[in-house]
Design a protein around this motif. Structure first.
Motif, PDB file in Angstrom:
ATOM      1  N   ALA A   1      35.920  34.541  30.210  1.00 11.47           N
ATOM      2  CA  ALA A   1      34.694  35.327  30.142  1.00 11.47           C
ATOM      3  C   ALA A   1      34.566  36.227  31.362  1.00 11.47           C
ATOM      4  O   ALA A   1      35.218  36.008  32.392  1.00 11.47           O
ATOM      5  CB  ALA A   1      33.482  34.400  30.042  1.00 11.47           C
ATOM      6  N   ARG A   2      33.702  37.224  31.260  1.00 12.30           N
ATOM      7  CA  ARG A   2      33.515  38.160  32.371  1.00 12.30           C
ATOM      8  C   ARG A   2      33.023  37.432  33.619  1.00 12.30           C
ATOM      9  O   ARG A   2      33.421  37.748  34.737  1.00 12.30           O
ATOM     10  CB  ARG A   2      32.526  39.256  31.965  1.00 12.30           C
ATOM     11  CG  ARG A   2      33.067  40.207  30.907  1.00 12.30           C
ATOM     12  CD  ARG A   2      31.953  41.094  30.369  1.00 12.30           C
ATOM     13  NE  ARG A   2      31.414  41.975  31.391  1.00 12.30           N
ATOM     14  CZ  ARG A   2      31.867  43.203  31.637  1.00 12.30           C
ATOM     15  NH1 ARG A   2      32.896  43.670  30.943  1.00 12.30           N
ATOM     16  NH2 ARG A   2      31.309  43.965  32.550  1.00 12.30           N
ATOM     17  N   THR A   3      32.140  36.457  33.428  1.00 13.11           N
ATOM     18  CA  THR A   3      31.632  35.714  34.581  1.00 13.11           C
ATOM     19  C   THR A   3      32.756  34.927  35.258  1.00 13.11           C
ATOM     20  O   THR A   3      32.808  34.847  36.485  1.00 13.11           O
ATOM     21  CB  THR A   3      30.514  34.754  34.156  1.00 13.11           C
ATOM     22  OG1 THR A   3      30.969  33.979  33.026  1.00 13.11           O
ATOM     23  CG2 THR A   3      29.263  35.505  33.768  1.00 13.11           C
ATOM     24  N   SER A   4      33.660  34.365  34.455  1.00 16.16           N
ATOM     25  CA  SER A   4      34.792  33.626  35.025  1.00 16.16           C
ATOM     26  C   SER A   4      35.742  34.560  35.771  1.00 16.16           C
ATOM     27  O   SER A   4      36.236  34.231  36.865  1.00 16.16           O
ATOM     28  CB  SER A   4      35.549  32.887  33.924  1.00 16.16           C
ATOM     29  OG  SER A   4      34.724  31.943  33.285  1.00 16.16           O
ATOM     30  N   LEU A   5      35.989  35.732  35.191  1.00 17.13           N
ATOM     31  CA  LEU A   5      36.863  36.702  35.852  1.00 17.13           C
ATOM     32  C   LEU A   5      36.260  37.163  37.172  1.00 17.13           C
ATOM     33  O   LEU A   5      36.973  37.326  38.169  1.00 17.13           O
ATOM     34  CB  LEU A   5      37.104  37.895  34.929  1.00 17.13           C
ATOM     35  CG  LEU A   5      37.948  37.631  33.679  1.00 17.13           C
ATOM     36  CD1 LEU A   5      37.952  38.853  32.770  1.00 17.13           C
ATOM     37  CD2 LEU A   5      39.374  37.254  34.068  1.00 17.13           C
ATOM     38  N   ALA A   6      34.955  37.390  37.187  1.00 20.03           N
ATOM     39  CA  ALA A   6      34.292  37.817  38.421  1.00 20.03           C
ATOM     40  C   ALA A   6      34.401  36.736  39.494  1.00 20.03           C
ATOM     41  O   ALA A   6      34.644  37.028  40.675  1.00 20.03           O
ATOM     42  CB  ALA A   6      32.834  38.149  38.136  1.00 20.03           C
ATOM     43  N   ARG A   7      34.228  35.478  39.097  1.00 25.70           N
ATOM     44  CA  ARG A   7      34.331  34.397  40.074  1.00 25.70           C
ATOM     45  C   ARG A   7      35.754  34.263  40.599  1.00 25.70           C
ATOM     46  O   ARG A   7      35.978  34.048  41.791  1.00 25.70           O
ATOM     47  CB  ARG A   7      33.901  33.080  39.430  1.00 25.70           C
ATOM     48  CG  ARG A   7      33.711  31.929  40.414  1.00 25.70           C
ATOM     49  CD  ARG A   7      33.901  30.599  39.755  1.00 25.70           C
ATOM     50  NE  ARG A   7      35.301  30.356  39.415  1.00 25.70           N
ATOM     51  CZ  ARG A   7      35.701  29.504  38.476  1.00 25.70           C
ATOM     52  NH1 ARG A   7      34.821  28.848  37.760  1.00 25.70           N
ATOM     53  NH2 ARG A   7      36.989  29.327  38.230  1.00 25.70           N
ATOM     54  N   ARG A   8      36.758  34.385  39.716  1.00 26.17           N
ATOM     55  CA  ARG A   8      38.146  34.247  40.141  1.00 26.17           C
ATOM     56  C   ARG A   8      38.563  35.393  41.056  1.00 26.17           C
ATOM     57  O   ARG A   8      39.326  35.188  42.009  1.00 26.17           O
ATOM     58  CB  ARG A   8      39.051  34.156  38.917  1.00 26.17           C
ATOM     59  CG  ARG A   8      38.881  32.829  38.187  1.00 26.17           C
ATOM     60  CD  ARG A   8      39.494  32.819  36.812  1.00 26.17           C
ATOM     61  NE  ARG A   8      39.141  31.574  36.123  1.00 26.17           N
ATOM     62  CZ  ARG A   8      39.359  31.351  34.828  1.00 26.17           C
ATOM     63  NH1 ARG A   8      39.944  32.270  34.082  1.00 26.17           N
ATOM     64  NH2 ARG A   8      38.996  30.201  34.294  1.00 26.17           N
ATOM     65  N   ALA A   9      38.057  36.591  40.767  1.00 26.75           N
ATOM     66  CA  ALA A   9      38.337  37.720  41.666  1.00 26.75           C
ATOM     67  C   ALA A   9      37.712  37.478  43.032  1.00 26.75           C
ATOM     68  O   ALA A   9      38.322  37.785  44.069  1.00 26.75           O
ATOM     69  CB  ALA A   9      37.804  39.018  41.059  1.00 26.75           C
ATOM     70  N   ALA A  10      36.519  36.905  43.060  1.00 27.70           N
ATOM     71  CA  ALA A  10      35.876  36.580  44.338  1.00 27.70           C
ATOM     72  C   ALA A  10      36.682  35.537  45.102  1.00 27.70           C
ATOM     73  O   ALA A  10      36.815  35.611  46.332  1.00 27.70           O
ATOM     74  CB  ALA A  10      34.457  36.083  44.083  1.00 27.70           C
ATOM     75  N   SER A  11      37.239  34.553  44.394  1.00 33.98           N
ATOM     76  CA  SER A  11      38.085  33.547  45.036  1.00 33.98           C
ATOM     77  C   SER A  11      39.320  34.194  45.657  1.00 33.98           C
ATOM     78  O   SER A  11      39.709  33.858  46.785  1.00 33.98           O
ATOM     79  CB  SER A  11      38.512  32.487  44.020  1.00 33.98           C
ATOM     80  OG  SER A  11      37.406  31.813  43.472  1.00 33.98           O
ATOM     81  N   ALA A  12      39.937  35.131  44.919  1.00 32.06           N
ATOM     82  CA  ALA A  12      41.133  35.803  45.424  1.00 32.06           C
ATOM     83  C   ALA A  12      40.804  36.638  46.659  1.00 32.06           C
ATOM     84  O   ALA A  12      41.572  36.643  47.637  1.00 32.06           O
ATOM     85  CB  ALA A  12      41.736  36.682  44.331  1.00 32.06           C
ATOM     86  N   ARG A  13      39.682  37.332  46.632  1.00 34.55           N
ATOM     87  CA  ARG A  13      39.298  38.147  47.795  1.00 34.55           C
ATOM     88  C   ARG A  13      39.009  37.264  49.010  1.00 34.55           C
ATOM     89  O   ARG A  13      39.375  37.597  50.137  1.00 34.55           O
ATOM     90  CB  ARG A  13      38.076  39.003  47.455  1.00 34.55           C
ATOM     91  CG  ARG A  13      38.394  40.199  46.553  1.00 34.55           C
ATOM     92  CD  ARG A  13      37.233  41.168  46.511  1.00 34.55           C
ATOM     93  NE  ARG A  13      36.076  40.557  45.859  1.00 34.55           N
ATOM     94  CZ  ARG A  13      35.799  40.669  44.558  1.00 34.55           C
ATOM     95  NH1 ARG A  13      36.627  41.359  43.775  1.00 34.55           N
ATOM     96  NH2 ARG A  13      34.734  40.103  44.039  1.00 34.55           N
TER      97      ARG A  13
END
Length: 369
Positions: free
Chosen positions: A84-96
């Motif tokens: 989901a978009r919310t999951s993708l946003a969280r995973r991108a935040a983890s990577a950053r």
């Protein structure tokens, strides 16, 4: 490292030693330096292990090989698998977050995650109770206690709901000849006998009442209210000392109804559940230990269901408290401070809730809406 699930642990063990050490060091940084909760650390570690496993599959043999194309490829793969978009946003935040930490630690020559874009998470407006519905919910334990009944427990996911007896009646247990029917224990209590059962019957509704009053009066998180100690309550100033996310401390006021509920609980309720392992915990469970957030959620859901209200959780009461404060004229910054939000953006969603209610009232009442 915080304990992730079995599949993540297996992927972690399969990583090259240098990458595995980077994951462990990052988890240590989050826990000890950033003071993140175990749940947050576990989520970051799960995302990072997935990212590094993907990087190894793309041919990265060292952390220095990690670049922006690998990060983008990882997110794209997540999207194709239905994240989901919310999951993708969280995973991108983890990577950053990992990229910034690794660059500061000298593990990456550049902060490759700084340029990583992520989909904007779709934020649904929270469901909130009306003021009269919230009042009905927090007053439900007192009404139930006067009727001598307990609310139905909310079933866990995957479980079939238990069939409830009609209001004011006990389940149809057939007593043996010459025996009196057994009394039913209130929600959240363990089976007791004799005087202990009578004490629990009195104590549990008082505990439930103060739980609901505090959740709605202060807007605190369920973990925060369950973490309160007796010494965290300042009765003279009517404030509670709360330790929120990241260990941040704040003082939150509460009103006269919550004070009355607290007084009744401390005088007549808490002593009845007090045990050798109660410690200084303000709210106690059936066996005398600190009230568990999972049990608190079941209590809130059970009373909401029994009162015929929309499905509600402790976080729903938090939403309701914030919305009612703003609708009553409270300043947005003050609400941010009360809720313990580190960013004003987290609080602004409640202004959207109020605007939506205004639009609904306009459409219903204005002749040219």
């Amino acid at each position: 490292m915080s304990r992730p699930d079995r599949s993540t642990r297996a992927l972690h063990q399969a990583l090259p030693p240098a990458l595995r050490d980077a994951v462990d060091d990052f988890a240590e940084h989050l826990s000890r330096v950033r003071n993140r909760s175990a749940h947050t650390v576990r989520a970051y570690v799960t995302d990072l292990v997935s990212l590094l496993d993907h990087a190894v599959r793309m041919g990265c043999v060292d952390l220095a090989d990690l670049d922006l194309s690998v990060l983008r490829s990882w997110l794209a793969r997540q999207r194709t698998t239905g994240a989901a978009r919310t999951s993708l946003a969280r995973r991108a935040a983890s990577a950053r977050a990992f990229s910034a930490w690794a660059h500061r630690a000298g593990l990456l020559p550049a902060d490759v995650g700084a340029a990583l874009a992520s989909p904007r998470a779709h934020r649904e407006l929270p469901t909130v109770l009306r003021a009269d519905q919230a009042a009905a919910l927090v007053e439900a334990p007192a009404r139930r206690a006067s009727l001598g009944t307990a609310p139905p427990a909310t079933p866990r996911p995957g479980e079939a709901p238990t069939r409830q007896a009609p209001l004011g009646t006990a389940p149809p247990a057939t007593p043996r000849p010459g025996e009196a029917p057994t009394r039913q224990a209130p929600l959240g209590t363990a089976p007791r006998s004799g005087a202990a059962e009578d004490t629990a019957t009195v104590a549990v509704p008082l505990r439930d009442r103060v739980l609901l009053e505090l959740l709605y009066a202060t807007g605190v998180r369920v973990s925060e209210v369950c973490g309160l100690d007796v010494g965290d309550v300042d009765h003279a100033r009517r404030v509670i000392r709360v330790f929120g996310k990241g260990g941040r401390e704040r003082s939150v006021p509460y009103g006269v109804p919550a004070q009355r509920a607290l007084d009744d609980w401390l005088r007549q309720g808490r002593p009845g559940l007090l045990g050798s392992h109660s410690g200084d915990a303000l709210l106690l469970g059936a066996r005398g230990g600190r009230l568990n957030p999972t049990t608190a959620r079941q209590i809130v859901g059970g009373y909401a269901e029994a009162a015929g209200l929309p499905r509600t959780s402790p976080h729903g009461l938090r939403h309701s408290a914030a919305t009612h404060l703003l609708e009553g004229g409270a300043d947005l910054r003050a609400v941010q401070e009360l809720l313990g939000h580190s960013s004003l953006a987290s609080t602004q969603i409640y202004t959207h809730v109020s605007v939506e209610r205004l639009r609904a009232a306009y459409r219903q009442a204005h002749p040219r809406a």
